[in-house]
Design a protein around this motif. Structure first.
Motif, PDB file in Angstrom:
ATOM      1  N   GLN A  17       0.816  -1.253  -0.046  1.00  0.00           N
ATOM      2  CA  GLN A  17      -0.003   0.070   0.179  1.00  0.00           C
ATOM      3  C   GLN A  17       0.912   1.243  -0.041  1.00  0.00           C
ATOM      4  N   ALA A  18       2.085   1.245   0.630  1.00  0.00           N
ATOM      5  CA  ALA A  18       2.724   2.328   0.778  1.00  0.00           C
ATOM      6  C   ALA A  18       3.427   2.493  -0.438  1.00  0.00           C
ATOM      7  N   VAL A  19       4.069   1.639  -1.015  1.00  0.00           N
ATOM      8  CA  VAL A  19       4.673   1.674  -2.168  1.00  0.00           C
ATOM      9  C   VAL A  19       3.815   2.256  -3.264  1.00  0.00           C
ATOM     10  N   THR A  20       2.427   1.812  -3.350  1.00  0.00           N
ATOM     11  CA  THR A  20       1.466   2.380  -4.357  1.00  0.00           C
ATOM     12  C   THR A  20       1.292   3.730  -4.274  1.00  0.00           C
ATOM     13  N   ALA A  21       1.028   4.267  -2.891  1.00  0.00           N
ATOM     14  CA  ALA A  21       0.865   5.554  -2.614  1.00  0.00           C
ATOM     15  C   ALA A  21       2.011   6.545  -2.998  1.00  0.00           C
ATOM     16  N   ALA A  22       3.170   5.974  -2.759  1.00  0.00           N
ATOM     17  CA  ALA A  22       4.377   6.827  -3.151  1.00  0.00           C
ATOM     18  C   ALA A  22       4.490   6.938  -4.536  1.00  0.00           C
ATOM     19  N   THR A  23       4.437   5.755  -5.186  1.00  0.00           N
ATOM     20  CA  THR A  23       4.670   5.813  -6.600  1.00  0.00           C
ATOM     21  C   THR A  23       3.654   6.745  -7.390  1.00  0.00           C
ATOM     22  N   SER A  24       2.400   6.565  -6.744  1.00  0.00           N
ATOM     23  CA  SER A  24       1.406   7.370  -7.369  1.00  0.00           C
ATOM     24  C   SER A  24       1.721   8.945  -7.328  1.00  0.00           C
ATOM     25  N   CYS A  25       2.068   9.536  -5.902  1.00  0.00           N
ATOM     26  CA  CYS A  25       2.736  10.954  -6.004  1.00  0.00           C
ATOM     27  C   CYS A  25       3.647  11.155  -6.809  1.00  0.00           C
ATOM     28  N   LEU A  26       4.779  10.091  -7.032  1.00  0.00           N
ATOM     29  CA  LEU A  26       5.847  10.294  -7.801  1.00  0.00           C
ATOM     30  C   LEU A  26       5.246  10.620  -9.352  1.00  0.00           C
ATOM     31  N   TYR A  27       4.429   9.483  -9.675  1.00  0.00           N
ATOM     32  CA  TYR A  27       3.881   9.700 -11.046  1.00  0.00           C
ATOM     33  C   TYR A  27       3.204  11.133 -11.345  1.00  0.00           C
ATOM     34  N   GLY A  28       2.469  11.756 -10.270  1.00  0.00           N
ATOM     35  CA  GLY A  28       1.591  12.880 -10.381  1.00  0.00           C
ATOM     36  C   GLY A  28       2.441  14.076 -10.907  1.00  0.00           C
ATOM     37  N   VAL A  29       3.828  13.976 -10.060  1.00  0.00           N
ATOM     38  CA  VAL A  29       4.804  15.160 -10.148  1.00  0.00           C
ATOM     39  C   VAL A  29       5.446  15.101 -11.440  1.00  0.00           C
ATOM     40  N   VAL A  30       5.891  13.685 -11.705  1.00  0.00           N
ATOM     41  CA  VAL A  30       6.524  13.718 -12.835  1.00  0.00           C
ATOM     42  C   VAL A  30       5.604  13.755 -14.186  1.00  0.00           C
ATOM     43  N   HIS A  31       4.203  13.322 -13.991  1.00  0.00           N
ATOM     44  CA  HIS A  31       3.213  13.940 -15.045  1.00  0.00           C
ATOM     45  C   HIS A  31       3.274  15.405 -15.294  1.00  0.00           C
ATOM     46  N   ALA A  32       3.006  16.216 -13.943  1.00  0.00           N
ATOM     47  CA  ALA A  32       2.951  17.504 -14.151  1.00  0.00           C
ATOM     48  C   ALA A  32       4.022  18.145 -14.878  1.00  0.00           C
ATOM     49  N   VAL A  33       5.616  17.755 -14.496  1.00  0.00           N
ATOM     50  CA  VAL A  33       6.531  18.326 -15.248  1.00  0.00           C
ATOM     51  C   VAL A  33       6.740  17.989 -16.729  1.00  0.00           C
ATOM     52  N   VAL A  34       6.304  16.620 -17.276  1.00  0.00           N
ATOM     53  CA  VAL A  34       6.203  16.269 -18.374  1.00  0.00           C
ATOM     54  C   VAL A  34       5.183  17.373 -19.385  1.00  0.00           C
ATOM     55  N   VAL A  35       4.148  17.486 -18.890  1.00  0.00           N
ATOM     56  CA  VAL A  35       3.233  18.283 -19.829  1.00  0.00           C
ATOM     57  C   VAL A  35       3.428  19.852 -19.345  1.00  0.00           C
ATOM     58  N   ALA A  36       4.189  20.275 -18.432  1.00  0.00           N
ATOM     59  CA  ALA A  36       4.653  21.603 -18.286  1.00  0.00           C
ATOM     60  C   ALA A  36       5.610  21.977 -19.190  1.00  0.00           C
TER      61      ALA A  36
END
Length: 315
Positions: A184-203
């Motif tokens: 559960q913790a790994v899923t939550a952590a990677t979801s946060c990471l994906y969100g930030v990376v996605h934000a930078v990619v589209v930015a």
């Protein structure tokens, strides 16, 4: 002519660069509006204020109600708005990017559409993660196999260092609680990471779907870039939170990841790495132009008539 209603759109040079922004703000069960150039989030506990131009990604969870004016100021500030599921562990959609140039997108398309250049970028990604284990003669199949072995060892090492029991990665999409606490913790952590990376990619104006190692998904490039930091940042953070046995595990992981993003200056690193992988080191703060293709790699200015003087036009 009547003046255009509303505030003047910001010039690109007036905005905060993506690598200098707060990584993300996650909101749920609140009403979101604007107060001048600030975003307000109102719930039963009170009102939260933060400047729109200082946020890279605003993640909207369940129960959020956002106004048109809030979206206007966020779009003008170039903040990526991401609609997510409970505890930010699912991604649904995102809004406008910060970049106003397609230069990086063009470089990405050029690299991914040629097998030789795509392999070169994929190899550089593996080299960034495993600099001592990427032979020039290795095929993609060999690189993928070595990656699998390294990642498996990485999970075991991080779990041992944190004193957490680890029985392998298990994740059931849409059912976070079906996994044990470590997963559960790994899923939550990677979801946060994906969100930030996605934000930078589209930015930066890149396409989230044009991956070099991952393929066939609308976030393939996000997964490519996130993998550069997952084992060194997300997994150890997740296991360290599990070891603390918090009452609200996903929330504690999100807060810990936010702190790690800030400590490691992850936004700056992602921008640098994407530009390095795509062979682009030009400062694009002043790029806010539209050009016309003139064949090959040539362009000409838009916004004017290009009728040759010697054309015999029928009108």
């Amino acid at each position: 002519m009547k003046p255009i209603p509303g505030p003047r759109p910001s010039e690109l040079r007036e905005l905060t660069r993506v690598e200098d922004r707060v990584t993300f703000v996650y909101l749920e069960r609140c009403r979101i509006h604007r107060d001048d150039n600030a975003i307000t989030a109102v719930d039963e506990a009170g009102t939260l204020y933060f400047p729109a131009a200082t946020v890279a990604a605003l993640m909207l969870g369940p129960g959020t109600d956002i106004s048109h004016q809030a979206m206007v100021v966020l779009a003008d500030a170039g903040a990526t708005v991401v609609w997510v599921g409970e505890e930010a562990v699912r991604y649904y959609a995102h809004g406008r990017p910060l970049s106003r140039t397609s230069r990086l997108l063009t470089a990405q398309v050029d690299a991914v559409s040629n097998q030789r250049s795509r392999l070169a970028v994929a190899r550089r990604m593996y080299e960034m993660r495993f600099p001592d284990d990427v032979a020039e003669s290795a095929t993609m199949q060999q690189l993928r196999g070595r990656e699998g072995a390294r990642v498996k060892r990485g999970y075991r090492t991080a779990a041992r260092d944190a004193g957490v029991e680890w029985n392998g990665r298990e994740y059931r999409s849409g059912d976070l609680e079906a996994s044990d606490a470590a997963n559960q913790a790994v899923t939550a952590a990677t979801s946060c990471l994906y969100g930030v990376v996605h934000a930078v990619v589209v930015a930066l104006g890149c396409s989230p779907g044009l991956g070099f190692i991952h393929t066939g998904h609308d976030r393939s490039f996000v997964y490519d870039i996130a993998d550069l930091y997952k084992m060194e940042l997300a997994v150890p953070t997740a296991f360290s939170v599990v070891a603390q046995n918090p009452a609200d595990l996903p929330s504690a992981v999100r807060l810990a990841m936010r702190d790690r993003f800030s400590e490691t200056k992850l936004m700056t690193t992602i921008v640098r790495d994407i530009r390095g992988l795509l062979g682009d080191d030009v400062d694009d703060r002043d790029w806010d132009v539209v050009e016309l293709w003139d064949g090959g790699h040539n362009t000409v200015a838009a916004g004017r008539s290009w009728i040759p003087e010697d054309d015999d036009l029928p009108w």
